[in-house]
Write a protein that holds these residues in place. Structure first.
Motif, PDB file in Angstrom:
ATOM      1  N   ASP A   1      -4.294   8.440  11.683  1.00  0.00           N
ATOM      2  CA  ASP A   1      -3.267   8.697  12.691  1.00  0.00           C
ATOM      3  C   ASP A   1      -2.166   9.474  11.986  1.00  0.00           C
ATOM      4  O   ASP A   1      -1.449   8.934  11.142  1.00  0.00           O
ATOM      5  N   MET A   2      -2.001  10.734  12.366  1.00  0.00           N
ATOM      6  CA  MET A   2      -1.127  11.636  11.620  1.00  0.00           C
ATOM      7  C   MET A   2       0.312  11.676  12.127  1.00  0.00           C
ATOM      8  O   MET A   2       1.091  12.530  11.729  1.00  0.00           O
ATOM      9  N   HIS A   3       0.676  10.701  12.986  1.00  0.00           N
ATOM     10  CA  HIS A   3       2.087  10.591  13.362  1.00  0.00           C
ATOM     11  C   HIS A   3       2.358   9.170  13.831  1.00  0.00           C
ATOM     12  O   HIS A   3       2.036   8.796  14.969  1.00  0.00           O
ATOM     13  N   VAL A   4       2.976   8.362  12.954  1.00  0.00           N
ATOM     14  CA  VAL A   4       3.318   6.983  13.299  1.00  0.00           C
ATOM     15  C   VAL A   4       4.716   6.665  12.781  1.00  0.00           C
ATOM     16  O   VAL A   4       5.272   7.374  11.939  1.00  0.00           O
ATOM     17  N   HIS A   5       5.249   5.555  13.290  1.00  0.00           N
ATOM     18  CA  HIS A   5       6.513   4.995  12.804  1.00  0.00           C
ATOM     19  C   HIS A   5       6.306   3.478  12.698  1.00  0.00           C
ATOM     20  O   HIS A   5       6.343   2.775  13.703  1.00  0.00           O
ATOM     21  N   MET A   6       6.120   2.983  11.488  1.00  0.00           N
ATOM     22  CA  MET A   6       5.786   1.573  11.293  1.00  0.00           C
ATOM     23  C   MET A   6       6.976   0.695  10.956  1.00  0.00           C
ATOM     24  O   MET A   6       6.896  -0.525  11.063  1.00  0.00           O
ATOM     25  N   GLU A   7       8.061   1.282  10.518  1.00  0.00           N
ATOM     26  CA  GLU A   7       9.165   0.487   9.989  1.00  0.00           C
ATOM     27  C   GLU A   7       9.580  -0.621  10.943  1.00  0.00           C
ATOM     28  O   GLU A   7       9.675  -0.415  12.146  1.00  0.00           O
ATOM     29  N   ASN A   8       9.811  -1.815  10.397  1.00  0.00           N
ATOM     30  CA  ASN A   8      10.184  -3.027  11.131  1.00  0.00           C
ATOM     31  C   ASN A   8       9.013  -3.658  11.885  1.00  0.00           C
ATOM     32  O   ASN A   8       9.144  -4.761  12.417  1.00  0.00           O
ATOM     33  N   TYR A   9       7.872  -2.982  11.910  1.00  0.00           N
ATOM     34  CA  TYR A   9       6.729  -3.513  12.649  1.00  0.00           C
ATOM     35  C   TYR A   9       5.461  -3.571  11.798  1.00  0.00           C
ATOM     36  O   TYR A   9       4.350  -3.610  12.325  1.00  0.00           O
ATOM     37  N   MET A  10       5.631  -3.590  10.494  1.00  0.00           N
ATOM     38  CA  MET A  10       4.473  -3.553   9.601  1.00  0.00           C
ATOM     39  C   MET A  10       3.526  -4.726   9.819  1.00  0.00           C
ATOM     40  O   MET A  10       2.310  -4.581   9.720  1.00  0.00           O
ATOM     41  N   ASP A  11       4.064  -5.904  10.110  1.00  0.00           N
ATOM     42  CA  ASP A  11       3.215  -7.084  10.277  1.00  0.00           C
ATOM     43  C   ASP A  11       2.191  -6.886  11.394  1.00  0.00           C
ATOM     44  O   ASP A  11       1.056  -7.348  11.288  1.00  0.00           O
ATOM     45  N   ASN A  12       2.596  -6.214  12.459  1.00  0.00           N
ATOM     46  CA  ASN A  12       1.663  -5.919  13.544  1.00  0.00           C
ATOM     47  C   ASN A  12       0.871  -4.645  13.278  1.00  0.00           C
ATOM     48  O   ASN A  12      -0.329  -4.586  13.550  1.00  0.00           O
ATOM     49  N   ALA A  13       1.531  -3.636  12.767  1.00  0.00           N
ATOM     50  CA  ALA A  13       0.903  -2.333  12.625  1.00  0.00           C
ATOM     51  C   ALA A  13      -0.310  -2.375  11.701  1.00  0.00           C
ATOM     52  O   ALA A  13      -1.365  -1.829  12.022  1.00  0.00           O
ATOM     53  N   VAL A  14      -0.169  -3.018  10.555  1.00  0.00           N
ATOM     54  CA  VAL A  14      -1.229  -2.978   9.540  1.00  0.00           C
ATOM     55  C   VAL A  14      -2.548  -3.540  10.052  1.00  0.00           C
ATOM     56  O   VAL A  14      -3.575  -2.850  10.009  1.00  0.00           O
ATOM     57  N   PRO A  15      -2.601  -4.787  10.532  1.00  0.00           N
ATOM     58  CA  PRO A  15      -3.899  -5.299  11.000  1.00  0.00           C
ATOM     59  C   PRO A  15      -4.428  -4.555  12.215  1.00  0.00           C
ATOM     60  O   PRO A  15      -5.640  -4.379  12.358  1.00  0.00           O
ATOM     61  N   HIS A  16      -3.535  -4.072  13.081  1.00  0.00           N
ATOM     62  CA  HIS A  16      -3.991  -3.336  14.254  1.00  0.00           C
ATOM     63  C   HIS A  16      -4.615  -2.005  13.860  1.00  0.00           C
ATOM     64  O   HIS A  16      -5.612  -1.577  14.454  1.00  0.00           O
ATOM     65  N   PHE A  17      -4.036  -1.326  12.896  1.00  0.00           N
ATOM     66  CA  PHE A  17      -4.643  -0.088  12.416  1.00  0.00           C
ATOM     67  C   PHE A  17      -6.035  -0.354  11.855  1.00  0.00           C
ATOM     68  O   PHE A  17      -7.004   0.311  12.219  1.00  0.00           O
ATOM     69  N   LEU A  18      -6.133  -1.316  10.946  1.00  0.00           N
ATOM     70  CA  LEU A  18      -7.409  -1.563  10.286  1.00  0.00           C
ATOM     71  C   LEU A  18      -8.471  -2.062  11.259  1.00  0.00           C
ATOM     72  O   LEU A  18      -9.640  -1.700  11.157  1.00  0.00           O
ATOM     73  N   ALA A  19      -8.073  -2.870  12.222  1.00  0.00           N
ATOM     74  CA  ALA A  19      -9.023  -3.357  13.220  1.00  0.00           C
ATOM     75  C   ALA A  19      -9.569  -2.215  14.068  1.00  0.00           C
ATOM     76  O   ALA A  19     -10.670  -2.311  14.613  1.00  0.00           O
ATOM     77  N   ASN A  20      -8.825  -1.129  14.156  1.00  0.00           N
ATOM     78  CA  ASN A  20      -9.233   0.034  14.947  1.00  0.00           C
ATOM     79  C   ASN A  20      -9.825   1.155  14.103  1.00  0.00           C
ATOM     80  O   ASN A  20      -9.975   2.274  14.581  1.00  0.00           O
ATOM     81  N   GLY A  21     -10.120   0.856  12.843  1.00  0.00           N
ATOM     82  CA  GLY A  21     -10.759   1.863  11.998  1.00  0.00           C
ATOM     83  C   GLY A  21      -9.819   2.924  11.476  1.00  0.00           C
ATOM     84  O   GLY A  21     -10.269   3.959  10.971  1.00  0.00           O
ATOM     85  N   VAL A  22      -8.498   2.681  11.595  1.00  0.00           N
ATOM     86  CA  VAL A  22      -7.511   3.641  11.085  1.00  0.00           C
ATOM     87  C   VAL A  22      -7.235   3.295   9.628  1.00  0.00           C
ATOM     88  O   VAL A  22      -6.562   2.314   9.326  1.00  0.00           O
ATOM     89  N   THR A  23      -7.753   4.107   8.727  1.00  0.00           N
ATOM     90  CA  THR A  23      -7.639   3.841   7.298  1.00  0.00           C
ATOM     91  C   THR A  23      -6.562   4.678   6.624  1.00  0.00           C
ATOM     92  O   THR A  23      -6.336   4.539   5.416  1.00  0.00           O
TER      93      THR A  23
END
Length: 485
Positions: A96-118
């Motif tokens: 995903d070449m455009h994201v903003h994770m700050e303050n939401y890393m706890d949700n963002a990380v597992p959701h990315f990996l569960a969706n195959g976003v490496t």
């Protein structure tokens, strides 16, 4: 930092910086070299050619692909964990070449990996966030690979300056900001819409001196062909692209510049989007053709983030809202309610959604390079980390890309942009083991990228079903449940 529940989701993956000319990705620790996986009897999707290679077996040692061959020719290593993959399809890990994770890393990380976003490109964050994520190199914390932009080069149009933006008033401040970003070892500079042309030029000059790539929004007062020739690596959200492809006789660009310099655009952000929609009505195929050739020659990438506008136009969230904490659900409910009270804004964005699809179609037909991005952040409604990337791929196909081209926009194209094609982007010997195992063929239907059986992140097997079961869910708020169909 991250919650323990997130840390426990998956065994860690990556380490060490990838050697490349411009970008130095953030990566967690490598698995042991003794780690061995065998993906047995799978169909490999060759994202370079679009060919399917059936009955293949892929050997992964440590974090690298060490062998790819016909299943009958591959001996099963004694210590290998075998993944029987008959009837399944193997693709490279998604970016995903455009994201903003700050303050939401706890949700963002597992959701990315569960969706195959490496891998993700973080397009604007505080410098503290850069420091925190860079410290991942020394800790066992799950994360995709991360490309950082740090604070955004901008002149804030009002007194409200986000923590991830600079508000730069003069040339000296611009140079100091770019130099500061260099000391934080960010991977690229992000430019923003409001920066005046003279300060934009200083930022480009300083970034070139410090060998920092520049991407981001096309500034309101800068022509797209000039920015491409100046070396901007990518343009985000199609901002300025309708205006850039409009007939010069329409005078739209010159009018926009005057209103920007007079401060009118800064006080009425929707007016800028009205300019874009007006420009779409004055599309000039000849002017656009010249511009597209410049983009192709300079390899200036487009990251349309089509899903951003379509998400804003949705009246209510879907069932994925259950993955959001109550505070975020409450914020979304208020945003959606206020959004649809604004009849002018809703109408502008509905028109823009249509215009963006048409422009991407024309760009793709002309051969303009495209990457997939979502602008995912919980600061805007209906954008979901990881999940929204699959929506973006579907929208790219709706805009005229083939399923293969959409898949390339999230795999080999990011590898090319990052000048790291020798390490990522395809399923080949010597590449990093970032892989997604699908239950159905994505070239037959791009929606099949959601049919994820498992993910291999830097050599470690991630059972996607187990992860989804562990993702925390919450009751859907009353504000949403009243409107769910």
């Amino acid at each position: 930092m991250f919650k323990n529940s997130v840390i426990m989701l998956i065994v860690i993956v990556l380490s060490g910086m990838l050697a490349q000319p411009a970008f130095s990705l953030i990566e967690p620790p490598n698995p042991s070299n003794k780690n061995c996986l065998l993906v047995q009897d799978v169909t490999i999707v060759d994202v370079k050619t679009g060919k399917l290679k059936p009955n293949q077996s892929v050997v992964i040692q440590g974090n690298q692909i060490t062998a790819v061959a016909d299943t009958v020719d591959v001996d099963v290593p004694n210590d290998a964990r075998v993944i029987k993959a008959n009837g399944k399809y193997l693709i490279p890990g998604l970016w995903d070449m455009h994201v903003h994770m700050e303050n939401y890393m706890d949700n963002a990380v597992p959701h990315f990996l569960a969706n195959g976003v490496t891998g993700v490109r973080e397009m604007g964050s505080s410098l503290h966030h850069v420091q925190v994520t860079r410290s991942i190199n020394n800790q066992e914390i799950v994360t995709p690979r991360i490309v950082h932009s740090g604070k955004v080069i901008n002149l804030s149009p009002n007194n409200e300056v986000p923590s991830h933006h600079y508000s730069l008033k003069n040339k000296a401040a611009v140079r100091k900001a770019v130099q500061q970003l260099k000391t934080y070892k960010i991977d690229q500079i992000k430019m923003y819409s409001h920066i005046p042309k003279e300060l934009y030029a200083v930022a480009m000059e300083e970034a070139k001196k410090l060998q920092l790539p520049v991407s981001g929004h096309l500034p309101f007062t800068v022509r797209a062909d000039e920015a491409s020739n100046d070396g901007m690596r990518s343009f985000e959200h199609l901002h300025g692209m309708h205006i850039a492809t409009a007939s010069k006789k329409s005078g739209i660009f010159n009018s926009l510049v005057k209103k920007t310099e007079a401060g009118i655009i800064n006080n009425d952000q929707l007016l800028y989007l009205e300019y874009e929609n007006k420009a779409a009505k004055h599309y000039d195929a000849k002017e656009a053709g010249k511009l597209f050739e410049i983009f192709k020659r300079n390899e200036t990438w487009q990251v349309p983030t089509l899903v951003t506008v379509t998400s804003l136009n949705k009246q209510v969230p879907d069932e994925r809202v259950r993955f959001l904490e109550p505070a975020v659900q409450k914020k979304w409910a208020a945003l959606i309610e206020n959004w649809h009270k604004d009849k002018r804004g809703a109408a502008i964005h509905q028109e823009l959604e249509h215009n963006n699809l048409q422009l991407v179609r024309k760009m793709n037909e002309a051969g303009v390079p495209i990457m997939a991005g979502t602008d995912s952040t919980y600061m805007m409604p209906n954008l979901y980390y990881g999940f929204s990337l699959h929506e973006e791929l579907q929208l790219l196909v709706k805009a005229g890309l083939s399923p293969l081209q959409a898949l390339q926009a999230a795999t080999i194209n990011p590898a090319r942009y990052l000048e790291n094609e020798d390490k990522q982007g395809t399923v080949e010997v010597g590449k990093l083991a970032d892989l997604v195992l699908l239950d159905a063929n994505p070239l037959a239907d791009i929606r099949n990228t959601t049919q994820i059986h498992a993910v291999v992140m830097n050599g470690h097997l991630i059972d996607r079903t187990a992860i989804l079961k562990k993702l925390k869910t919450y009751p859907i708020s009353k504000e949403f449940s009243r409107n769910q169909k």
